[in-house]
Design a protein around this motif. Structure first.
Motif, PDB file in Angstrom:
ATOM      1  N   GLU A 157       0.827  -1.210   0.000  1.00 49.49           N
ATOM      2  CA  GLU A 157       0.000   0.000   0.000  1.00 49.49           C
ATOM      3  C   GLU A 157       0.856   1.253   0.000  1.00 49.49           C
TER       4      GLU A 157
ATOM      5  N   GLU B 158       2.152   1.790  -3.477  1.00 53.73           N
ATOM      6  CA  GLU B 158       1.100   2.264  -4.368  1.00 53.73           C
ATOM      7  C   GLU B 158       0.775   3.730  -4.140  1.00 53.73           C
ATOM      8  N   LYS B 159       0.905   4.187  -2.915  1.00 52.59           N
ATOM      9  CA  LYS B 159       0.512   5.552  -2.564  1.00 52.59           C
ATOM     10  C   LYS B 159       1.709   6.502  -2.435  1.00 52.59           C
TER      11      LYS B 159
END
Length: 385
Positions: A364, A367-368
């Motif tokens: 995550e 991805e961010k």
């Protein structure tokens, strides 16, 4: 969020020292990874350094509730929170930002232990022994997140004791109330020095800012090296309304002298002999001391900066990591929240790998855009982050 005393001789997998933006942010990543044997220690409270800011000081990086559009709030320390949304403020004050950090720590139920002063850190049989005000703690890993605010550079030249460092000013309004009809001399012209001058000008107080380089004269992509756009804009607007601010570049202060007379007065003397006289206490906006306090012995230093591996681990002491505004790579400082937060997950991922913990939650962060692993972008002549 716990606040009870630590058990004597507690043994943990990891200890984070400091519960500011870096400590809380790294703690959230460890929490996401499922690490249950760690603690975050702070000698005061969550976000205490921000609460030490002058009342009028604000974050220069803007906050905006843009998570739903795939962009992180620049001042967020997690992937899914926004100080702008939580505080309804674009440029939070120190107290407001501390409230945000407290909210994050409480929401994630981080194991924060407040009122615990880390007095020394010693290596012992591939582990660390932390001697604290609540007794010793053994830990396999230490993440140093203590920041710099507690180490102001308040002795940069002889006579500096006659001055007051900007970190020790509780309110510029109250400071101005004590001033006489004479300029306040501010030594240092980066963010904190200009912030002091702007705020004092709003109170009708004349100021003279002295700086050797004069950062207000330069433009560049990195606010680590020049004034931020927010500060530059405020300064332009102040001059447009004839604010009582004088900027003096090319001035290196050699000493400050207290003049014996009927009324208290000071002389700020430059290396070329120029003197700036005032009856008001001069202000030091001279930043912070280099070094990491009790962790110093576990790092090698190059030009005052800790030497780090590509995983922000000490090059001399395996298991000792650094997060926060003193992280630097290839001559580039990760000194703002939106910069150093990209390294929280890098450190946590390395700890998880060595503890053989499932690292899937790190995806995550990748991805961010909160997992900066490729440091090739951070070349001094190329970096515009």
């Amino acid at each position: 969020m716990a606040s009870t005393n630590l058990r004597k001789c507690e043994s943990l997998d990891a200890v984070i020292v400091g519960a500011g933006a870096a400590g809380v942010g790294t703690g959230v990543v460890l929490e996401d990874l499922g690490l249950d044997s760690y603690a975050i220690l702070d000698r005061e409270a969550v976000g205490a350094s921000f609460r030490g800011w002058p009342d009028e000081m604000q974050l220069i990086t803007p906050s905006f509730p843009s998570n739903s559009f795939g962009c992180r709030d620049l001042n967020a320390v997690t992937t899914d929170t926004s100080p702008a949304f939580a505080l309804d403020s674009e440029h939070p004050s120190g107290d407001e930002y501390a409230e945000y950090l407290e909210g994050v720590a409480e929401f994630y139920d981080l194991p924060v232990q407040t009122g615990v002063d880390v007095e020394s850190v010693q290596g012992h049989d591939d582990e660390f022994m932390l001697h604290t005000s609540n007794g010793p703690i053994q830990s396999q890993f230490v993440v140093w997140a203590a920041g710099q605010f507690g180490r102001p550079n308040d002795e940069p030249f002889p006579g500096a004791s006659h001055c007051i460092h900007n970190t020790r000013v509780g309110s510029w309004s109250s400071f101005a109330d004590e001033c006489v009809d004479d300029p306040v001399v501010v030594v240092g012209g980066y963010e904190s020095g200009i912030d002091a001058a702007l705020t004092l000008a709003d109170e009708g107080q004349e100021t003279i800012v002295l700086d050797e380089e004069g950062p207000w004269r330069f433009r560049g992509p990195d606010p680590s090296e020049v004034l931020s756009p927010y500060t530059s804009q405020q300064l332009r607007e102040a001059f447009e309304r004839d604010a009582p601010i004088t900027l003096e570049d090319g001035v290196r202060v050699e000493r400050v002298e207290r003049v014996e007379s009927d009324s208290e007065s000071f002389e700020v003397v430059s290396t070329d002999g120029e003197t700036f006289a005032t009856q008001n206490q001069p202000v030091l906006a001279t930043g912070f001391q280099s070094g990491l306090g009790p962790a110093d012995e576990h790092f090698a230093f190059d030009d005052g900066r800790p030497e780090l591996t590509e995983r922000d681990e000490s090059t001399t002491t395996p298991g000792m990591f650094l997060v926060g505004p003193q992280v630097a790579h290839n001559g580039q400082l990760f000194c703002f929240v939106y910069k150093f937060r990209q390294r929280f997950a890098v450190v946590a991922d390395e700890i998880a790998a060595r503890l053989d913990i499932d690292r899937a939650p790190i995806g995550e962060y990748r991805e961010k855009d909160m997992f900066l692993e490729d440091l090739s972008c951070c070349e001094p002549d190329m970096c515009d982050c």
